[in-house]
Design an enzyme around this catalytic site. Structure first.
Site, PDB file in Angstrom:
ATOM      1  N   ASP A  46       0.844  -1.195   0.000  1.00 28.62           N
ATOM      2  CA  ASP A  46       0.000   0.000   0.000  1.00 28.62           C
ATOM      3  C   ASP A  46       0.875   1.239   0.000  1.00 28.62           C
ATOM      4  OD1 ASP A  46      -2.029  -1.733   0.180  1.00 28.62           O
ATOM      5  OD2 ASP A  46      -2.883  -0.948   2.044  1.00 28.62           O
ATOM      6  N   GLU A  48       3.911   1.700  -1.174  1.00 31.31           N
ATOM      7  CA  GLU A  48       4.514   1.946  -2.478  1.00 31.31           C
ATOM      8  C   GLU A  48       3.477   2.550  -3.432  1.00 31.31           C
ATOM      9  OE1 GLU A  48       6.941  -0.834  -5.543  1.00 31.31           O
ATOM     10  OE2 GLU A  48       6.528  -1.665  -3.565  1.00 31.31           O
ATOM     11  N   PHE A  49       2.260   1.968  -3.387  1.00 32.01           N
ATOM     12  CA  PHE A  49       1.176   2.452  -4.240  1.00 32.01           C
ATOM     13  C   PHE A  49       0.880   3.921  -3.925  1.00 32.01           C
ATOM     14  CE2 PHE A  49      -3.274   3.328  -5.093  1.00 32.01           C
ATOM     15  CZ  PHE A  49      -3.437   2.822  -6.366  1.00 32.01           C
ATOM     16  N   ASP A  50       0.742   4.225  -2.627  1.00 34.48           N
ATOM     17  CA  ASP A  50       0.415   5.597  -2.228  1.00 34.48           C
ATOM     18  C   ASP A  50       1.516   6.556  -2.659  1.00 34.48           C
ATOM     19  OD1 ASP A  50      -1.973   4.806  -1.096  1.00 34.48           O
ATOM     20  OD2 ASP A  50      -1.102   4.474   0.885  1.00 34.48           O
ATOM     21  N   SER A 102     -13.072   8.233  -2.464  1.00 29.90           N
ATOM     22  CA  SER A 102     -11.941   7.704  -1.720  1.00 29.90           C
ATOM     23  C   SER A 102     -11.483   8.789  -0.736  1.00 29.90           C
ATOM     24  CB  SER A 102     -10.879   7.378  -2.757  1.00 29.90           C
ATOM     25  OG  SER A 102      -9.695   7.034  -2.155  1.00 29.90           O
ATOM     26  N   LEU A 103     -10.380   8.565  -0.052  1.00 27.65           N
ATOM     27  CA  LEU A 103      -9.872   9.562   0.887  1.00 27.65           C
ATOM     28  C   LEU A 103      -8.461   9.956   0.498  1.00 27.65           C
ATOM     29  CD1 LEU A 103     -10.879   7.967   4.311  1.00 27.65           C
ATOM     30  CD2 LEU A 103     -11.777  10.084   3.369  1.00 27.65           C
ATOM     31  N   GLU A 134     -11.429   8.948  13.666  1.00 23.67           N
ATOM     32  CA  GLU A 134     -11.961   7.584  13.635  1.00 23.67           C
ATOM     33  C   GLU A 134     -10.858   6.634  13.204  1.00 23.67           C
ATOM     34  OE1 GLU A 134     -15.159   7.464  10.820  1.00 23.67           O
ATOM     35  OE2 GLU A 134     -16.103   9.241  11.681  1.00 23.67           O
ATOM     36  N   LYS A 136      -9.340   3.905  10.694  1.00 26.40           N
ATOM     37  CA  LYS A 136      -9.497   3.566   9.282  1.00 26.40           C
ATOM     38  C   LYS A 136      -9.504   2.046   9.189  1.00 26.40           C
ATOM     39  CE  LYS A 136      -7.720   4.659   4.701  1.00 26.40           C
ATOM     40  NZ  LYS A 136      -7.999   3.360   4.151  1.00 26.40           N
ATOM     41  N   ASP A 138      -9.593  -1.591   7.573  1.00 23.69           N
ATOM     42  CA  ASP A 138      -8.991  -2.087   6.344  1.00 23.69           C
ATOM     43  C   ASP A 138      -9.801  -3.250   5.789  1.00 23.69           C
ATOM     44  OD1 ASP A 138      -7.274  -2.344   4.280  1.00 23.69           O
ATOM     45  OD2 ASP A 138      -5.669  -3.291   5.411  1.00 23.69           O
ATOM     46  N   TYR A 244     -19.687   4.090   9.209  1.00 24.96           N
ATOM     47  CA  TYR A 244     -19.043   5.360   9.568  1.00 24.96           C
ATOM     48  C   TYR A 244     -19.530   6.582   8.793  1.00 24.96           C
ATOM     49  CZ  TYR A 244     -16.111   3.405   5.822  1.00 24.96           C
ATOM     50  OH  TYR A 244     -15.664   2.828   4.678  1.00 24.96           O
ATOM     51  N   LYS A 307     -12.126  13.787  10.089  1.00 27.71           N
ATOM     52  CA  LYS A 307     -13.238  14.388   9.332  1.00 27.71           C
ATOM     53  C   LYS A 307     -13.671  15.677  10.024  1.00 27.71           C
ATOM     54  CE  LYS A 307     -15.008   9.821   8.154  1.00 27.71           C
ATOM     55  NZ  LYS A 307     -16.011   8.795   8.442  1.00 27.71           N
ATOM     56  N   LYS A 331      -2.132   7.265   7.437  1.00 27.77           N
ATOM     57  CA  LYS A 331      -1.918   5.816   7.382  1.00 27.77           C
ATOM     58  C   LYS A 331      -0.720   5.396   8.213  1.00 27.77           C
ATOM     59  CE  LYS A 331      -3.121   3.546   3.598  1.00 27.77           C
ATOM     60  NZ  LYS A 331      -3.286   3.206   2.175  1.00 27.77           N
ATOM     61  N   CYS A 425      14.045 -34.793  -1.440  1.00 23.20           N
ATOM     62  CA  CYS A 425      12.997 -34.575  -0.442  1.00 23.20           C
ATOM     63  C   CYS A 425      13.562 -34.676   0.983  1.00 23.20           C
ATOM     64  CB  CYS A 425      11.889 -35.608  -0.642  1.00 23.20           C
ATOM     65  SG  CYS A 425      10.624 -35.505   0.616  1.00 23.20           S
ATOM     66  N   CYS A 428      11.934 -37.959   2.711  1.00 23.19           N
ATOM     67  CA  CYS A 428      12.191 -39.343   2.316  1.00 23.19           C
ATOM     68  C   CYS A 428      13.427 -39.490   1.418  1.00 23.19           C
ATOM     69  CB  CYS A 428      10.961 -39.931   1.611  1.00 23.19           C
ATOM     70  SG  CYS A 428      10.693 -39.225  -0.006  1.00 23.19           S
ATOM     71  N   CYS A 443       8.018 -33.684  -4.375  1.00 18.26           N
ATOM     72  CA  CYS A 443       8.719 -34.931  -4.087  1.00 18.26           C
ATOM     73  C   CYS A 443       8.175 -35.987  -5.036  1.00 18.26           C
ATOM     74  CB  CYS A 443       8.476 -35.338  -2.635  1.00 18.26           C
ATOM     75  SG  CYS A 443       8.927 -37.060  -2.328  1.00 18.26           S
ATOM     76  N   CYS A 449       6.389 -41.375   0.501  1.00 20.16           N
ATOM     77  CA  CYS A 449       6.815 -40.236   1.318  1.00 20.16           C
ATOM     78  C   CYS A 449       5.735 -39.981   2.391  1.00 20.16           C
ATOM     79  CB  CYS A 449       6.985 -39.037   0.387  1.00 20.16           C
ATOM     80  SG  CYS A 449       7.550 -37.557   1.208  1.00 20.16           S
TER      81      CYS A 449
HETATM   82  S1  IVH Z   1     -15.121   7.891   5.291  1.00 20.00           S
HETATM   83  C1  IVH Z   1     -16.275  10.367   1.605  1.00 20.00           C
HETATM   84  N1  IVH Z   1     -14.282   6.620   7.388  1.00 20.00           N
HETATM   85  O1  IVH Z   1     -11.080   4.053   3.431  1.00 20.00           O
HETATM   86  C2  IVH Z   1     -15.449   9.621   2.573  1.00 20.00           C
HETATM   87  N2  IVH Z   1     -13.710   5.763   5.246  1.00 20.00           N
HETATM   88  O2  IVH Z   1      -9.103   4.952   1.520  1.00 20.00           O
HETATM   89  C3  IVH Z   1     -16.050   8.338   2.916  1.00 20.00           C
HETATM   90  N3  IVH Z   1     -12.445   3.679   5.321  1.00 20.00           N
HETATM   91  O3  IVH Z   1     -13.200   4.242   0.651  1.00 20.00           O
HETATM   92  C4  IVH Z   1     -15.159   7.465   3.627  1.00 20.00           C
HETATM   93  N4  IVH Z   1     -12.385   3.482   7.503  1.00 20.00           N
HETATM   94  O4  IVH Z   1     -13.575   2.320   2.366  1.00 20.00           O
HETATM   95  C5  IVH Z   1     -14.303   6.662   6.045  1.00 20.00           C
HETATM   96  N5  IVH Z   1     -13.667   5.546   9.344  1.00 20.00           N
HETATM   97  C6  IVH Z   1     -13.677   5.595   8.021  1.00 20.00           C
HETATM   98  C7  IVH Z   1     -13.071   4.612   7.218  1.00 20.00           C
HETATM   99  C8  IVH Z   1     -13.089   4.741   5.832  1.00 20.00           C
HETATM  100  C9  IVH Z   1     -12.044   2.934   6.364  1.00 20.00           C
HETATM  101  C10 IVH Z   1     -12.169   3.333   3.914  1.00 20.00           C
HETATM  102  C11 IVH Z   1     -13.293   3.577   2.959  1.00 20.00           C
HETATM  103  C12 IVH Z   1     -12.721   4.495   1.930  1.00 20.00           C
HETATM  104  C13 IVH Z   1     -11.263   4.216   2.063  1.00 20.00           C
HETATM  105  C14 IVH Z   1     -10.420   5.313   1.531  1.00 20.00           C
END
Ligand code: IVH
Length: 687
Positions: A46, A48-50, A102-103, A134, A136, A138, A244, A307, A331, A425, A428, A443, A449
């Site tokens: 994750d 690396e992707f981010d 997404s966030l 809150e 996050k 997974d 949430y 938030k 993260k 192996c 055996c 094997c 075996c």
């Molecule tokens: S709020 C418009 N709250 O994280 C924002 N998302 O990387 C709505 N996620 O797509 C999302 N915990 O699947 C929110 N406490 C939390 C969360 C949360 C996990 C996920 C969610 C989102 C992803 C973004």
């Protein structure tokens, strides 16, 4: 030296280089999105992707001329399977009422501080700002629609615009209410579907025993589970959900926190870990506290979400194409440690597959001591360029199974030799073989075996094969240690007098085991053929073979040309069958099974292809005598019917076995849905 004109290489234009990087990052990130959301098999972490996504965002900002609405920075990753994939093709796709975004995320506390400043500035004129912190979670995001107080739809995020309706599977999650009292009756609530650590570990233990590929982390397992087409499988896996985010036109309350509390009061599972913070310090304290404390949670989390609490302020801040400006995720870093490789050992699985394992100097990682990690196969070792005595980096991010992610080159001894994969192996001593196109070594001594012998025996007695109940894997191990079981035919020489005196057995259980063995003599030839455990001869192939070769002798005498004439039998399967019968030891086993009274012949029932069930929607429930659930499912489909997961007014009837679930029974009675027993059903399709 004089340069000729041809030697002057034009200097690369830095702007063009960046544009090229944009193109290549877009491609790479799209591919990763697909691997992550659809295939559940990401190739990069994750982190690396981010990082790549952040780099792409920065480059796109610098090159506005490169704007493309299709760029991965402009849309959320899609979990919708491509049309060619059958994976989740069976779910209805529904447009989201509100896009599922997404966030924005960061790994840096400084960036959190600047986000807080930016947001505060964006709210010019407002003096107060509250931040809700809150966890996050997974897992997978889900959007639940309540209409008239009833849960009517459950959509995955999909591509953010439309998602798959996985309601039948969501209904199996105990803490998601099917109906709610109070107002409003029409609203949407979003949250995360998760597989608790405990269930994840249980499922992986079972998969390990069955030699199925393990789920890398609970998120992948939850995702695979939610997209399963069989709600019964989903129920058994034991998913959980945290909610949430509440949306709707008729909602009351001025803050996010009030809405979550109201949802909690109406019966929704809302996390206890939510805090309203009034200062940067409070936010940081929350982050620090949960960075360590999250290890004690029953589910996986990968960060904290901040938030803006006031809904009015959220409105002022608004959205980008992909994320709300009023929220951000911090993260957590996957924990990493560097430790010394002490040795590589090799495990032999029940199919003879060899798995290399790294034994390391014990190291503390995410609250547990890690000293072993899988090295997967020879190619993986080579890719790591692993040498004896190397220092390796171990990570345990969202994954319970520690992974070696890299070798630390600076700490390699000058004389260190590369790890040489074994060629014999360890159990055996037989030579190993690697089949064409496969990454694993096996094997070759499949008849001698020990782990393979036990594995074959476990397969032989399993439910879909000979279905010998009393012989579980522990009993097989024990009888093996006693020297009573060396091959599958030995099962039929077991004596009650031998078993009864063993600790934990006694006469009654000895009797029960022998009864199970006796009953297995009635198992028809196609299933016996499957039970023999010939490589590549699965349940369906065995049935087809048994139709072409109604006795074991005919099968044994068949030539390659004759074998490949059977439907679905290619050269690979045919060669495997020929090889099996060419082994004297197997012929002896066949003979002994025949002598013991096991069915080594018998017509396989012709494939029914009637239309007896055309247009009917049938639910299967309970345990059956004559066929497995999977077989019944196939029979329904072969006869034109549709197998569905849950009982509704549209259900034509329930194919009911023993121990049918009380909830299904109650629902069937309420809706007046008919129950059909196994024998009646088989009559319906003329079997
Ligand atoms: S709020 C418009 N709250 O994280 C924002 N998302 O990387 C709505 N996620 O797509 C999302 N915990 O699947 C929110 N406490 C939390 C969360 C949360 C996990 C996920 C969610 C989102 C992803 C973004």
């Amino acid at each position: 030296m004089q340069l000729s004109l041809f030697d002057i290489v034009p200097e690369a234009d830095p702007a063009e280089q960046e544009r090229e990087e944009i193109r290549s990052l877009r491609k790479e990130l799209e591919e990763q999105n697909y691997r992550y959301y659809v295939l559940n098999a990401p190739l990069m972490s994750d982190r690396e992707f981010d990082e790549k996504m952040h780099r792409l965002e920065a480059l796109e900002k610098k090159h506005p001329e490169m704007f493309d609405a299709k760029s991965p920075t402009q849309h959320v990753g899609s979990d919708i399977a491509k049309q060619t994939s059958k994976k989740n093709g069976n779910f209805e796709q529904v447009a989201h009422k509100y896009p599922m975004l997404s966030l924005a995320n960061t790994y840096s506390e400084d960036e959190i501080r600047s986000w807080l400043e930016r947001v505060y500035k964006g709210l010019e004129g407002q003096t107060e700002m509250e931040i809700v912190c809150e966890l996050k979670f997974d897992g997978l995001s889900i959007s639940l629609w309540y209409e008239g107080g009833r849960l009517t739809k459950a959509l995955t995020r999909g591509d953010g615009v439309k998602g798959d309706n996985v309601l039948s599977n969501i209904l199996t999650i105990p803490n998601i209410p099917h109906t709610v009292a109070g107002e409003p009756q029409d609203f949407e609530i979003r949250g995360e579907v998760l597989l608790p650590w405990e269930n994840f570990e249980r499922i992986n233990r079972q998969r390990e025993e069955d030699e199925e590929p393990l789920f890398a982390n609970p998120r992948n397992a939850a995702s695979g589970t939610l997209k399963s087409l069989d709600p019964e499988v989903v129920r058994q896996r034991g998913l959980d959900a945290y909610l949430y985010y509440v949306l709707g036109e008729e909602l009351t309350g001025n803050t996010h926190f009030e809405r979550l509390n109201a949802a909690k009061k109406r019966g929704f599972h809302v996390s206890e870990a939510i805090r309203v913070c009034h200062s940067v310090e409070e936010v940081m304290d929350y982050i620090h506290y949960w960075d360590t404390e999250r290890r004690n949670l029953p589910v996986a989390t990968d960060g904290v979400v901040l938030k803006v609490n006031s809904l009015r302020q959220q409105e002022i801040l608004g959205y980008t194409a992909k994320t709300p400006r009023w929220a951000i995720a911090f993260k957590f870093e996957a924990e990493k440690q560097c430790t010394r490789l002490e040795s590589v050992s090799y495990q032999v699985g029940r199919t003879g597959r060899i798995t290399p394992v790294a034994n390391m100097e014990p190291v503390q990682l995410s609250g547990t001591i890690v000293k072993r990690a899988t090295l997967n196969n020879e190619d993986f070792i080579r890719q790591l360029d692993l040498h004896e005595g190397d220092f390796v980096w171990v990570e345990k991010g969202g994954e319970i199974i520690p992974k070696i992610t890299a070798v630390e080159p600076s700490k390699r001894g000058l004389d260190a030799r590369p790890i040489a994969f074994i060629r014999t192996c360890p159990e055996c001593g037989a030579p190993l073989i690697r089949y064409e196109g496969e990454a694993d070594w096996y094997c070759s001594n499949d008849a001698g075996c020990p782990p393979q012998i036990k594995g074959k025996m476990e397969h032989f007695v399993s439910r879909k094969a000979m279905n010998i109940d009393g012989l579980g894997s522990e009993t097989i191990d024990l009888f093996y240690e006693q020297g009573w079981l060396r091959n599958i035919a030995d099962i039929y020489s077991l004596q009650a007098e031998q078993i009864a005196p063993l600790t934990g057995f006694g006469e009654r259980s000895a009797e029960r085991i022998l009864q199970g063995i006796e009953a297995s003599k009635e198992v028809p030839w196609p299933r016996v053929l499957f039970a023999l455990g010939i490589r590549f001869v699965g349940e369906t192939t065995a049935k087809k073979l048994a139709r072409s070769f109604p006795t074991v002798d005919l099968l044994r005498e068949a030539s390659l040309e004759q074998l490949v004439q059977t439907e679905d039998v290619g050269e690979e399967i045919a060669k495997s069958i020929l090889g099996w019968f060419a082994d004297e030891r197997n012929l002896l086993i066949v003979e002994r099974l025949r002598q013991a009274g096991v069915q080594m012949e018998g017509e396989a029932p012709a494939e029914p292809t009637g239309n007896a069930l055309a247009g009917l929607s049938i639910v299967i429930s309970g345990v059956f005598q004559h066929h497995s659930r999977d077989e019944y499912k196939a029979l329904i489909e072969q006869n034109g019917g549709k197998n569905i997961g849950s009982v509704s007014a549209k259900t034509s009837f329930i194919l009911a076995g023993d121990n049918m679930g009380p909830a299904k029974l109650e629902k069937a009675e309420k809706l007046g849905v008919r129950l059909v027993n196994e024998d009646e059903f088989l009559q319906m399709i003329n079997q």
